[in-house]
Design an enzyme around this catalytic site. Structure first.
Site, PDB file in Angstrom:
ATOM      1  N   LYS A 186      -8.050  -0.060   6.976  1.00  0.00           N
ATOM      2  CA  LYS A 186      -8.456  -0.609   5.677  1.00  0.00           C
ATOM      3  C   LYS A 186      -7.570  -1.791   5.282  1.00  0.00           C
ATOM      4  O   LYS A 186      -8.042  -2.776   4.731  1.00  0.00           O
ATOM      5  CB  LYS A 186      -8.378   0.482   4.604  1.00  0.00           C
ATOM      6  CG  LYS A 186      -9.523   1.492   4.740  1.00  0.00           C
ATOM      7  CD  LYS A 186      -9.365   2.693   3.836  1.00  0.00           C
ATOM      8  CE  LYS A 186      -8.348   3.653   4.349  1.00  0.00           C
ATOM      9  NZ  LYS A 186      -8.512   5.058   4.012  1.00  0.00           N
ATOM     10  N   HIS A 210       0.847  -1.199   0.000  1.00  0.00           N
ATOM     11  CA  HIS A 210       0.000   0.000   0.000  1.00  0.00           C
ATOM     12  C   HIS A 210       0.877   1.241   0.000  1.00  0.00           C
ATOM     13  O   HIS A 210       1.816   1.348   0.783  1.00  0.00           O
ATOM     14  CB  HIS A 210      -0.885   0.000   1.255  1.00  0.00           C
ATOM     15  CG  HIS A 210      -1.720   1.236   1.370  1.00  0.00           C
ATOM     16  ND1 HIS A 210      -2.913   1.381   0.697  1.00  0.00           N
ATOM     17  CD2 HIS A 210      -1.526   2.397   2.036  1.00  0.00           C
ATOM     18  CE1 HIS A 210      -3.421   2.568   0.968  1.00  0.00           C
ATOM     19  NE2 HIS A 210      -2.594   3.205   1.775  1.00  0.00           N
ATOM     20  N   ASP A 227     -14.019   4.390   9.087  1.00  0.00           N
ATOM     21  CA  ASP A 227     -12.956   5.251   8.563  1.00  0.00           C
ATOM     22  C   ASP A 227     -13.505   6.180   7.493  1.00  0.00           C
ATOM     23  O   ASP A 227     -13.145   7.358   7.432  1.00  0.00           O
ATOM     24  CB  ASP A 227     -11.811   4.410   7.987  1.00  0.00           C
ATOM     25  CG  ASP A 227     -10.820   5.307   7.252  1.00  0.00           C
ATOM     26  OD1 ASP A 227     -10.208   6.155   7.922  1.00  0.00           O
ATOM     27  OD2 ASP A 227     -10.713   5.214   6.017  1.00  0.00           O
TER      28      ASP A 227
HETATM   29  N1  URA Z   1      -4.929   7.999   3.438  1.00  0.00           N
HETATM   30  C1  URA Z   1      -5.905   7.454   4.198  1.00  0.00           C
HETATM   31  O1  URA Z   1      -6.490   6.446   3.820  1.00  0.00           O
HETATM   32  N2  URA Z   1      -6.212   8.048   5.379  1.00  0.00           N
HETATM   33  C2  URA Z   1      -5.591   9.138   5.852  1.00  0.00           C
HETATM   34  O2  URA Z   1      -5.909   9.609   6.926  1.00  0.00           O
HETATM   35  C3  URA Z   1      -4.588   9.702   5.038  1.00  0.00           C
HETATM   36  C4  URA Z   1      -4.272   9.105   3.835  1.00  0.00           C
END
Ligand code: URA
Length: 436
Positions: free
Chosen positions: A187, A82, A161
């Site tokens: 995630k 990621h 989230d």
């Molecule tokens: N990417 C994300 O998924 N969350 C964040 O808080 C910052 C970048």
């Protein structure tokens, strides 16, 4: 338990318990805690921070707020990568096939472009017919059959989230380390892989502008991943210039295909080999990084990784002929060349502005629903450290509208600095965090 008391506790700098954090995440997700109370809490976190245990609790509460993908039907240790978001980052298209061709399952969930950064899903959709909306069953079946599948993020993945991110976006509470780390990791944990390799970018095109901040974020995420029982590594990489030479969907896909044909620029090659090496190491496929590097280089030399890309594209409905004949991809109608205005050395590239320039050419969405133009973008002929003379081409811009193209040339010109002293660019890989 009352949300009021939890806000007060954080305001006074006290640590919340795991139970309290689950209470506030679940309450907010169910609509029992209003935005104004959650906003006050987030702001208190920005001022007082969260300790390691709190950050892990927040991550787990958000990860469990929706579907936790069960990948246990996939044989072997599954590896995921990621990136925290960059410009010109096409590494997933290259390292996914490389790692899969060595027998390590890559079951990846990717996103679309966000802000000035590009997204893997948009790039993959450059292959006519390619679909990222396959069922969980087909996803698992494909990974078992040929070790590689990539899907888009489902709506039910870490919904807490999603809600908190939208709230942070409008309450000036995005840039807090524990909040960023837990958002990303929730995630990744919900997406189910056993091995997580994070590419934490640092520089003008990244979320974290300095290497120090990127390292802190990397260390926090590695702690969360390992704390949650996943083998986690973070590679810190330079984002003070675009990765490779191409920025823009089809242009990047073509560069990825070139890379799989053994013609990657040095920074792109270093990024892919390093990230892929840690995927192999975490999955137990190799004993050490030098063994990984040798095996990975061979996947390119032998053509195995290129064939794996073709197999993967076809399995998700795409036309694999484009992998072997990239000239089939449509091209933008117009090009314009940015030329050096003075003699000297390219000394800096405002990479966020470069990403925005590509979006302004039509490569980005203006609204959530808008279609992006996959053909537009920029191909750089010179990057940081290159010596230039007046009139030398620095970059070729690809567009479909005269007005947008000429505005993009001026925008790009302002994003690139030429100095008088020779300059050596920093190495692309700035560090690796294995365990902190
Ligand atoms: N990417 C994300 O998924 N969350 C964040 O808080 C910052 C970048």
């Amino acid at each position: 338990m009352r949300m009021y008391d939890l806000i007060m506790k954080k305001k006074h700098g006290e640590a919340l318990t795991d139970e309290e954090i689950h209470y506030l995440v679940n309450g907010y997700t169910k609509g029992n805690i209003p935005d104004y109370q959650m906003s006050a809490f987030l702001m208190a976190v920005c001022f007082q921070g969260m300790n390691e245990a709190e950050t892990l609790s927040l991550t787990m509460a958000m990860a469990k707020s929706g579907e936790m993908l069960d990948l246990s039907a996939i044989h072997g240790m599954k590896a995921d990568k990621h990136s925290t978001g960059g410009v010109g980052d096409k590494t997933s298209l290259i390292l996914g096939p490389m790692v899969a061709s060595l027998g390590v399952p890559v079951a990846k969930m990717s996103g679309r472009g966000l802000g000035h950064t590009g997204g893997t899903i948009d790039k993959l959709e450059s292959f006519p017919g390619f679909s990222v909306s396959i069922s969980n069953e087909k996803f698992i079946h494909n990974v078992n059959r040929m070790k590689l599948a990539i899907i888009g993020q489902t709506a039910d993945l870490a919904p807490a989230d999603k809600m908190l991110y939208a709230l942070r976006d409008v309450t000036a509470t995005v840039d807090q380390l524990s909040l960023i780390a837990s958002s990303i990791m929730s995630k990744k944990l919900a997406a189910g892989s056993d091995v997580i390799v994070l590419d934490v970018k640092a520089g003008s095109g990244a979320f974290m502008k300095t290497c120090e901040d990127a390292r802190k974020l990397a260390e926090t995420m590695v702690k969360i991943g390992n704390g949650a029982g996943r083998k986690t590594y973070a590679v810190i990489s330079d984002m003070n210039q675009p990765l490779g030479t191409a920025v823009g969907n089809i242009l990047e896909v073509k560069e990825a295909i070139e890379a799989l044909n053994g013609k990657a620029p040095e920074d792109l090659n270093d990024a892919c080999i390093t990230l892929a090496s840690y995927m192999l190491l975490g999955a137990g496929r190799v004993e050490n990084i030098s063994e990984a590097k040798e095996l990975l280089a061979d996947t390119i030399r032998s053509g195995k990784a290129l064939h794996k890309l073709a197999e993967f594209v076809e399995a998700q409905g795409g036309d694999k002929r484009f992998v072997y004949e990239p000239d089939r991809f449509p091209k933008a109608r117009l090009t314009a060349t940015l030329k050096a205005q003075t003699d000297g050395y390219i000394s800096a590239m405002n990479t966020e502005e470069i990403g925005l320039t590509s979006l302004a050419l039509g490569g980005g969405r203006e609204t959530k629903e808008s279609e992006i133009d996959l053909t537009v973008g920029i191909v750089f002929e010179k990057k940081i450290g290159a010596k230039v003379k007046v009139g030398d081409p620095i970059a070729v811009l690809h567009g479909n509208e005269e007005g947008k193209l000429s505005a993009a040339v001026s925008k790009l010109q302002n994003a690139i600095s030429i100095g008088q002293t020779p300059i050596t660019p920093v190495p692309h890989i700035l560090g690796v965090v294995e365990q902190s």
